[in-house]
Design a protein around this motif. Structure first.
Motif, PDB file in Angstrom:
ATOM      1  N   SER A 181      80.521  74.868 -34.266  1.00  0.00           N
ATOM      2  CA  SER A 181      80.452  76.709 -34.768  1.00  0.00           C
ATOM      3  C   SER A 181      79.009  76.352 -36.308  1.00  0.00           C
ATOM      4  N   ARG A 230      74.740  84.186 -29.227  1.00  0.00           N
ATOM      5  CA  ARG A 230      74.356  83.897 -30.707  1.00  0.00           C
ATOM      6  C   ARG A 230      72.979  83.978 -30.990  1.00  0.00           C
ATOM      7  N   THR A 243      75.963  75.922 -35.531  1.00  0.00           N
ATOM      8  CA  THR A 243      75.410  77.161 -35.847  1.00  0.00           C
ATOM      9  C   THR A 243      75.270  78.158 -36.420  1.00  0.00           C
ATOM     10  N   ASN A 244      76.207  78.679 -37.670  1.00  0.00           N
ATOM     11  CA  ASN A 244      76.203  79.467 -38.548  1.00  0.00           C
ATOM     12  C   ASN A 244      74.800  78.878 -39.415  1.00  0.00           C
ATOM     13  N   ASP A 250      78.476  80.865 -29.225  1.00  0.00           N
ATOM     14  CA  ASP A 250      77.149  80.518 -29.667  1.00  0.00           C
ATOM     15  C   ASP A 250      76.968  80.567 -29.732  1.00  0.00           C
ATOM     16  N   ILE A 275      77.986  73.416 -27.378  1.00  0.00           N
ATOM     17  CA  ILE A 275      78.387  74.304 -27.800  1.00  0.00           C
ATOM     18  C   ILE A 275      79.391  75.648 -27.351  1.00  0.00           C
TER      19      ILE A 275
END
Length: 300
Positions: free
Chosen positions: A155, A215, A158-159, A212, A208
């Motif tokens: 996560s 996104r 991914t951010n 995610d 993931i």
């Protein structure tokens, strides 16, 4: 300097290749960061964590100005020993040991190995940067469950990728507003935007979460609208690059995972035997996911 390094490397590599440590990843053909830190390190850790009650401790070392502080005399001695066939292969990264150590076992063994490493650095005039040296402990035992503060997932990665991708999409939009179109705009996307958002995708594409993945796909769709042409989804890009990486591993006999892949080979077909997976975190990692894709394509 990059061009000069390549010219020197072409002459240097054949001279020292027979003395290289099997876990030497830098300056090796067809091997990079994905292979070293993410594929090999994650594979080794996750397969060990398949065992009940197991833990993993990883130490990432950082040196203070390593190539400026090492003494040429020490480096010369090591290279001279290598030419005689008497040097330990562990030190063939221009006199520097590996930047990370993974240890399974009791605490005394682990601390003893770390102390040996620190002593080696002292003898070779290398100063460990304590501020940037980090230790990672992975422990899923129930008795420490209440102490777990972070989830072991992708996560945060991914951010970071979404944030970086959005900032580079702004540059893509600005170029379009200046009248840049067609192949030039697509080249900018491939080299600046896609290279950032798909960094290390062979390692996280299969792991993931669906949230995610959505996104990341929204980010790709926004880029597609700017370019005015369709772009492959994260799943398509990830599957393609995982298959390319698996093919590279199968053809690279010097890769550290070669023995693992050889053990998965079938004597009756081109299929690969699926690795034995107990925990979901290993089942969703690179090697099991790539083997599933490989067998699926061969079955068609």
């Amino acid at each position: 300097m990059k061009t000069l390094e390549r010219l020197v490397l072409a002459h240097l590599r054949p001279l020292v290749s027979s003395f290289m440590d099997p876990l030497q990843f830098a300056y090796q053909p067809d091997i990079g960061v994905d292979d070293a830190v993410i594929i090999y390190l994650l594979h080794t850790s996750l397969t060990h964590l398949e065992k009940a009650g197991s833990t993993v401790r990883i130490m990432f070392f950082d040196f203070s100005s390593a190539f400026n502080t090492i003494q040429p005399r020490l480096l010369g001695d090591k290279l001279q020993l290598a030419s005689w066939g008497g040097s330990s292969p562990h030190y063939m990264d221009f006199g520097l040991p590996h930047s990370q150590t993974t240890v399974y076992g009791d605490d005394r063994e682990y601390r003893g190995l770390i102390q040996d490493f620190a002593d080696w650095c002292l003898r070779n005039n290398l100063q460990i940067n304590a501020g940037k040296t980090k230790e990672l402990v992975v422990d899923f035992r129930r008795r420490i469950a209440t102490l777990r503060l972070h989830r072991l997932d992708w996560s945060d990665n991914t951010n970071a990728l979404v944030k970086k991708g959005n900032s580079r999409l702004f540059l893509l939009r600005r170029l379009r507003s200046f009248g840049v179109q067609g192949p030039l705009l697509r080249t900018f996307y491939d080299s600046v935007v896609a290279s950032a958002i798909f960094y290390g995708i062979v390692c996280w594409a299969s792991s993931i979460t669906d949230r995610d993945r959505r996104r990341m796909d929204r980010l790709v769709r926004r880029a597609s609208s700017v370019l005015g042409c369709p772009l492959d989804s994260v799943e398509v890009v990830g599957n393609g690059r995982m298959m390319a990486k698996l093919s590279s591993l199968l053809n690279n006999t010097s890769h550290p995972l070669q023995d693992t892949l050889t053990a998965l080979g079938s004597s009756f077909s081109e299929r690969l035997l699926h690795p034995r997976c107990v925990k979901e975190r290993y089942r969703r990692s690179f090697l099991p996911a790539a083997v599933r894709l490989h067998n699926k394509q061969n079955a068609r």
